[in-house]
Design a protein around this motif. Structure first.
Motif, PDB file in Angstrom:
ATOM      1  N   ASN A 127       5.964   4.697   1.353  1.00 47.96           N
ATOM      2  CA  ASN A 127       5.813   6.109   1.047  1.00 47.96           C
ATOM      3  C   ASN A 127       6.763   6.413  -0.107  1.00 47.96           C
ATOM      4  N   LEU A 128       6.342   7.230  -1.021  1.00 47.33           N
ATOM      5  CA  LEU A 128       7.226   7.638  -2.119  1.00 47.33           C
ATOM      6  C   LEU A 128       7.384   9.150  -2.041  1.00 47.33           C
ATOM      7  N   VAL A 129       8.535   9.585  -1.537  1.00 53.41           N
ATOM      8  CA  VAL A 129       8.732  11.018  -1.330  1.00 53.41           C
ATOM      9  C   VAL A 129       9.301  11.650  -2.595  1.00 53.41           C
TER      10      VAL A 129
ATOM     11  N   ILE B 240      -1.666  -1.305  -4.035  1.00 51.83           N
ATOM     12  CA  ILE B 240      -2.671  -0.251  -3.902  1.00 51.83           C
ATOM     13  C   ILE B 240      -1.960   1.098  -3.843  1.00 51.83           C
ATOM     14  N   TYR B 241      -2.438   2.045  -4.632  1.00 50.30           N
ATOM     15  CA  TYR B 241      -1.908   3.410  -4.586  1.00 50.30           C
ATOM     16  C   TYR B 241      -2.995   4.305  -4.012  1.00 50.30           C
ATOM     17  N   VAL B 242      -2.728   4.912  -2.859  1.00 52.58           N
ATOM     18  CA  VAL B 242      -3.698   5.848  -2.292  1.00 52.58           C
ATOM     19  C   VAL B 242      -3.325   7.243  -2.798  1.00 52.58           C
ATOM     20  N   VAL B 243      -4.044   7.714  -3.773  1.00 52.61           N
ATOM     21  CA  VAL B 243      -3.733   9.009  -4.400  1.00 52.61           C
ATOM     22  C   VAL B 243      -5.060   9.689  -4.763  1.00 52.61           C
ATOM     23  N   GLY B 244      -5.111  10.989  -4.626  1.00 57.91           N
ATOM     24  CA  GLY B 244      -6.322  11.778  -4.867  1.00 57.91           C
ATOM     25  C   GLY B 244      -6.906  11.578  -6.264  1.00 57.91           C
TER      26      GLY B 244
ATOM     27  N   HIS C 159      -4.051   9.428 -14.658  1.00 59.58           N
ATOM     28  CA  HIS C 159      -2.664   8.937 -14.568  1.00 59.58           C
ATOM     29  C   HIS C 159      -2.626   7.436 -14.272  1.00 59.58           C
ATOM     30  N   PHE C 160      -3.440   7.014 -13.303  1.00 59.37           N
ATOM     31  CA  PHE C 160      -3.379   5.592 -12.917  1.00 59.37           C
ATOM     32  C   PHE C 160      -4.074   4.688 -13.927  1.00 59.37           C
ATOM     33  N   GLN C 161      -5.045   5.238 -14.621  1.00 63.98           N
ATOM     34  CA  GLN C 161      -5.691   4.489 -15.698  1.00 63.98           C
ATOM     35  C   GLN C 161      -4.650   4.216 -16.792  1.00 63.98           C
TER      36      GLN C 161
ATOM     37  N   GLN D 141       8.639   7.101 -14.379  1.00 62.10           N
ATOM     38  CA  GLN D 141       9.115   6.611 -13.107  1.00 62.10           C
ATOM     39  C   GLN D 141       8.156   5.601 -12.491  1.00 62.10           C
ATOM     40  N   ASP D 142       6.848   5.894 -12.606  1.00 67.07           N
ATOM     41  CA  ASP D 142       5.857   4.986 -12.022  1.00 67.07           C
ATOM     42  C   ASP D 142       5.868   3.623 -12.719  1.00 67.07           C
ATOM     43  N   LEU D 143       6.139   3.634 -14.020  1.00 67.67           N
ATOM     44  CA  LEU D 143       6.212   2.360 -14.754  1.00 67.67           C
ATOM     45  C   LEU D 143       7.356   1.511 -14.182  1.00 67.67           C
TER      46      LEU D 143
ATOM     47  N   VAL E  22       9.351  11.630 -17.660  1.00 67.37           N
ATOM     48  CA  VAL E  22       8.235  12.376 -17.072  1.00 67.37           C
ATOM     49  C   VAL E  22       7.649  11.561 -15.910  1.00 67.37           C
ATOM     50  N   TYR E  23       6.671  12.161 -15.254  1.00 67.81           N
ATOM     51  CA  TYR E  23       6.062  11.562 -14.052  1.00 67.81           C
ATOM     52  C   TYR E  23       5.750  10.073 -14.218  1.00 67.81           C
ATOM     53  N   ILE E  24       5.113   9.723 -15.334  1.00 64.75           N
ATOM     54  CA  ILE E  24       4.644   8.340 -15.468  1.00 64.75           C
ATOM     55  C   ILE E  24       5.783   7.345 -15.737  1.00 64.75           C
TER      56      ILE E  24
ATOM     57  N   GLU F  59      -7.645  13.502  -8.519  1.00 62.38           N
ATOM     58  CA  GLU F  59      -7.177  14.309  -9.664  1.00 62.38           C
ATOM     59  C   GLU F  59      -6.157  13.512 -10.482  1.00 62.38           C
ATOM     60  N   GLN F  60      -5.731  12.361  -9.949  1.00 59.76           N
ATOM     61  CA  GLN F  60      -4.796  11.533 -10.706  1.00 59.76           C
ATOM     62  C   GLN F  60      -5.441  10.246 -11.252  1.00 59.76           C
ATOM     63  N   ASN F  61      -6.765  10.221 -11.329  1.00 56.64           N
ATOM     64  CA  ASN F  61      -7.457   9.038 -11.876  1.00 56.64           C
ATOM     65  C   ASN F  61      -6.917   8.672 -13.263  1.00 56.64           C
TER      66      ASN F  61
ATOM     67  N   VAL G 212       0.861  -1.180   0.000  1.00 54.44           N
ATOM     68  CA  VAL G 212       0.000   0.000   0.000  1.00 54.44           C
ATOM     69  C   VAL G 212       0.899   1.232   0.000  1.00 54.44           C
ATOM     70  N   GLU G 213       0.861   1.977  -1.087  1.00 55.78           N
ATOM     71  CA  GLU G 213       1.628   3.223  -1.132  1.00 55.78           C
ATOM     72  C   GLU G 213       0.712   4.362  -0.763  1.00 55.78           C
ATOM     73  N   PHE G 214       1.105   5.143   0.217  1.00 54.39           N
ATOM     74  CA  PHE G 214       0.298   6.323   0.552  1.00 54.39           C
ATOM     75  C   PHE G 214       1.165   7.467   1.053  1.00 54.39           C
ATOM     76  N   SER G 215       0.545   8.593   1.228  1.00 55.20           N
ATOM     77  CA  SER G 215       1.171   9.848   1.648  1.00 55.20           C
ATOM     78  C   SER G 215       1.917  10.502   0.490  1.00 55.20           C
ATOM     79  N   SER G 216       3.085   9.971   0.131  1.00 53.59           N
ATOM     80  CA  SER G 216       3.840  10.410  -1.056  1.00 53.59           C
ATOM     81  C   SER G 216       3.848  11.917  -1.297  1.00 53.59           C
ATOM     82  N   PRO G 217       4.359  12.679  -0.327  1.00 52.05           N
ATOM     83  CA  PRO G 217       4.357  14.135  -0.472  1.00 52.05           C
ATOM     84  C   PRO G 217       5.530  14.646  -1.313  1.00 52.05           C
ATOM     85  N   ASN G 218       5.455  15.899  -1.702  1.00 51.33           N
ATOM     86  CA  ASN G 218       6.580  16.597  -2.305  1.00 51.33           C
ATOM     87  C   ASN G 218       7.309  17.335  -1.180  1.00 51.33           C
ATOM     88  N   THR G 219       8.619  17.546  -1.355  1.00 50.14           N
ATOM     89  CA  THR G 219       9.362  18.113  -0.214  1.00 50.14           C
ATOM     90  C   THR G 219       9.463  19.633  -0.223  1.00 50.14           C
TER      91      THR G 219
HETATM   92  N1  ARG Z   1       4.042  13.167  -5.142  1.00 48.85           N
HETATM   93  C1  ARG Z   1       2.863  13.097  -5.916  1.00 48.85           C
HETATM   94  C2  ARG Z   1       1.994  14.320  -5.649  1.00 48.85           C
HETATM   95  O1  ARG Z   1       2.160  14.971  -4.638  1.00 48.85           O
HETATM   96  C3  ARG Z   1       2.034  11.872  -5.628  1.00 48.85           C
HETATM   97  C4  ARG Z   1       2.692  10.581  -5.943  1.00 48.85           C
HETATM   98  C5  ARG Z   1       1.708   9.462  -6.003  1.00 48.85           C
HETATM   99  N2  ARG Z   1       2.320   8.202  -6.179  1.00 48.85           N
HETATM  100  C6  ARG Z   1       2.714   7.678  -7.349  1.00 48.85           C
HETATM  101  N3  ARG Z   1       3.276   6.501  -7.324  1.00 48.85           N
HETATM  102  N4  ARG Z   1       2.521   8.312  -8.475  1.00 48.85           N
HETATM  103  O2  ARG Z   1       1.149  14.635  -6.478  1.00 48.85           O
END
Ligand code: ARG
Length: 594
Positions: A158-160, A350-354, A360-362, A332-334, A328-330, A356-358, A118-125
């Motif tokens: 967590n993916l920071v 499982i990716y817990v992400v808002g 992206h994950f699709q 790395q996710d691949l 680009v963003y995706i 607005e990224q539906n 389960v990946e969650f939180s994943s903030p930007n620094t």
């Molecule tokens: N850091 C990204 C953001 O704040 C979220 C990352 C979500 N996780 C992922 N594996 N794409 O929008």
């Protein structure tokens, strides 16, 4: 055995004995008896008519009579059209009650041998955590606990996002306007200090853009040509080249942010099994881009950029590599997904992400499928909606973002005020009071957010969340404290009970509580399948409510019949035990007194 399973098993025997037929379990539908009828559970007899060759009433009658005559557990029945309403005997309920009381692992489902990440939180620094992160963290944590209760092995990660233009902006502003300020010198929490720098950068930038546009430049050009933006981009380039000065500052400022995040996570009661950093993963995925090109599912354009055409799937053309070779963003996710699935042999990710990224994950899932990874189907985007406060939407540019630390402090103060007003804690030590306010404030916040279906946009109202009555965390916490107080009083009188005494006639209200307790493992399974801790939250509320109704008109400590008294104490302990387990899944502690 739970009542529905019991009925299926016995009804099968009845059909075998009465009609000489061996029917599958699926022919036996059992439901809770509707309120307007007498009975506990109802067997739907329509699927059995072909076999019985009797009318619905006669079929129900025959099976009911057989069950009554051949089991100790079924005490009575009635039929209403094709519905056979069955009443269980007192001895059945006592047996079920005893088995719940003696099971210290109640609600923990057997091990599945599956591993779920389960990946969650994943903030930007570049800034501190906000209310949206709180919903994310609470969902991630509780869904992890829920899956553990379902018998899975869970890895919380967590993916920071520690690299990129955003952190360079903060770094640049710190150099320009920071005056050497550090968390130590300023007393500011590290993530807030870096967040302030980010705001400072945007102010400088905006001024520059305004100057350029008033000098006649178009907005688009001004945004590109503003000196501070150019400087930030140069800094990112230097970072990528490993420039020691830039990398040194980057490390220093990120470490401030990590100290700040660590405090917020600790305050929320959240931890991870592993933290990934984008600076270490952002190059992953480039090899997959080559693989896709070789397979002919990606295409390279004249400028060198690489794309995946998803128009046949009803989506867009997706950029995977820029002309200059940067990802680009995706991308790395691949690569990260591939790495994680192979390193941990995951059964689900499982990716817990808002929400607005539906998209992206699709796209992520679809591209992984095209690359031939069978595990792509095991990716689940746990998407959630925005959280708003009564004062309105959060907009980062307008500075109306609700800071996570501020909110936690505000919740603490509200919990303190509410408890003080009630005046029941006056004789508590200050340290115990402090602990209680923390427990209540977190309980209120967590429960209020988790009880809502993740998909829904929600309004978080601090005042309402802390109400001791109603569908709130503190109401459930209060119910638990109340039970614990009764059990303490009993033990002070020298009465303790751990086993259900035999030969006690249970009241209908007691049977209702036992039925509800018995439903808990099923709720764990249901919530797990739906990835929805809200199922557990709402169950805990129903249990607390049912208990309060029971306690309202059933004497416990005043009961003179010792067996009855003991039986009720055991029932109270069971309710407390299940409330603790359910709320633990939500990350909520239940106080012993409040
Ligand atoms: N850091 C990204 C953001 O704040 C979220 C990352 C979500 N996780 C992922 N594996 N794409 O929008």
């Amino acid at each position: 055995m739970s009542p529905d399973k019991f009925i299926v098993e016995k009804a099968k025997s009845a059909v075998a004995a009465l009609f000489s037929a061996d029917l599958p379990d699926s022919s036996f539908q059992v439901q809770v008896t509707r309120k307007e009828f007498e009975g506990d559970y109802t067997l739907v007899v329509f699927p059995l008519l072909k076999t019985s060759k009797l009318s619905p009433e006669a079929t129900g009658q025959a099976i009911g009579e057989w069950l009554k005559a051949n089991t100790d557990q079924i005490a009575g029945y009635n039929t209403v059209k094709g519905f056979l309403n069955l009443s269980f005997s007192n001895s059945y309920w006592s047996g079920l009650f005893s088995s719940i009381a003696s099971d210290s692992n109640f609600g923990q489902l057997p091990s599945t041998g599956k591993t779920i990440m389960v990946e969650f939180s994943s903030p930007n620094t570049n800034k501190p955590l906000h209310l949206g992160h709180i919903r994310n963290n609470l969902l991630g944590w509780s869904v992890s606990k829920l899956l553990e209760a379902n018998g899975h092995k869970v890895m919380k990660v967590n993916l920071v996002n520690d690299r990129g233009i955003h952190i360079c902006k903060s770094m640049l502003a710190w150099l320009k306007t920071g005056n050497g300020e550090t968390p130590e010198s300023s007393g500011k929490k590290g993530d807030h200090l870096v967040g302030d720098c980010y705001v400072a950068f945007n102010n400088i930038y905006k001024k520059e853009v305004d100057e350029l546009t008033s000098g006649g430049m178009s907005k688009e050009d001004a945004e590109k040509n503003a000196p501070s933006m150019k400087e930030a981009q140069e800094m990112l380039l230097k970072w990528e080249q490993g420039d020691p000065e830039v990398v040194g500052l980057w490390k220093k400022m990120n470490s401030w942010v990590y100290d700040g995040f660590a405090k917020t996570y600790a305050d929320l009661g959240i931890s991870f099994d592993r933290t990934y950093y984008e600076s270490q993963t952002y190059l992953l995925g480039k090899a997959l881009v080559q693989k896709g090109l070789d397979m002919g599912i990606f295409e390279r354009e004249a400028d060198g950029s690489v794309w995946c055409d998803l128009t046949a799937d009803g989506l867009d053309r997706k950029l995977l590599l820029r002309g200059d070779g940067t990802s680009v963003y995706i991308t790395q996710d691949l690569g990260t997904a591939e790495q994680r699935f192979s390193e941990y042999s995951l059964d689900e990710h499982i990716y817990v992400v808002g929400n607005e990224q539906n998209y992206h994950f699709q796209v992520l899932k679809l591209i992984l499928k095209k690359l031939g990874f069978t595990w792509a189907d095991s990716i689940y985007h746990l998407s959630y909606g925005m959280v708003e406060l009564p004062e309105g939407k959060m907009k980062s540019r307008e500075g109306t973002v609700v800071d996570a630390d501020d909110l936690l402090e505000k919740m603490y103060n509200t919990a303190k005020e509410t408890s003080m007003e009630l005046g029941k804690i006056d004789n508590m030590e200050p340290a115990e009071q402090d602990e209680l306010f923390r427990t209540l404030s977190l309980g209120a916040l967590k429960y209020f957010i988790i009880k809502v279906d993740p998909k829904k946009t929600m309004l978080f109202d601090p005042k309402e969340s802390i109400d001791f009555n109603g569908n709130t965390g503190p109401f459930i916490q209060y119910t638990h404290a109340r039970i614990k107080s009764i059990l303490r009083k009993a033990s002070e009188k020298g009465i303790s009970a751990s086993e259900v005494p035999s030969g006690v006639e249970l009241s209908p209200k007691e049977v209702r509580l036992i039925k509800l307790l018995d439903m808990y493992p099923g709720k764990v399974a249901e919530g797990g399948l739906a990835h929805s801790p809200a199922v557990i939250a709402n169950y805990a509320y129903d249990l607390a409510k049912e208990f309060n109704q029971y306690y309202h008109d059933t004497p416990v400590l005043k009961e003179e019949n010792q067996k009855l008294l003991q039986c009720r104490l055991v029932l109270l302990s069971c309710v407390a035990k299940v409330l603790v387990k359910a709320m633990d899944i939500l990350g909520i502690k239940l106080p012993e007194r409040m």
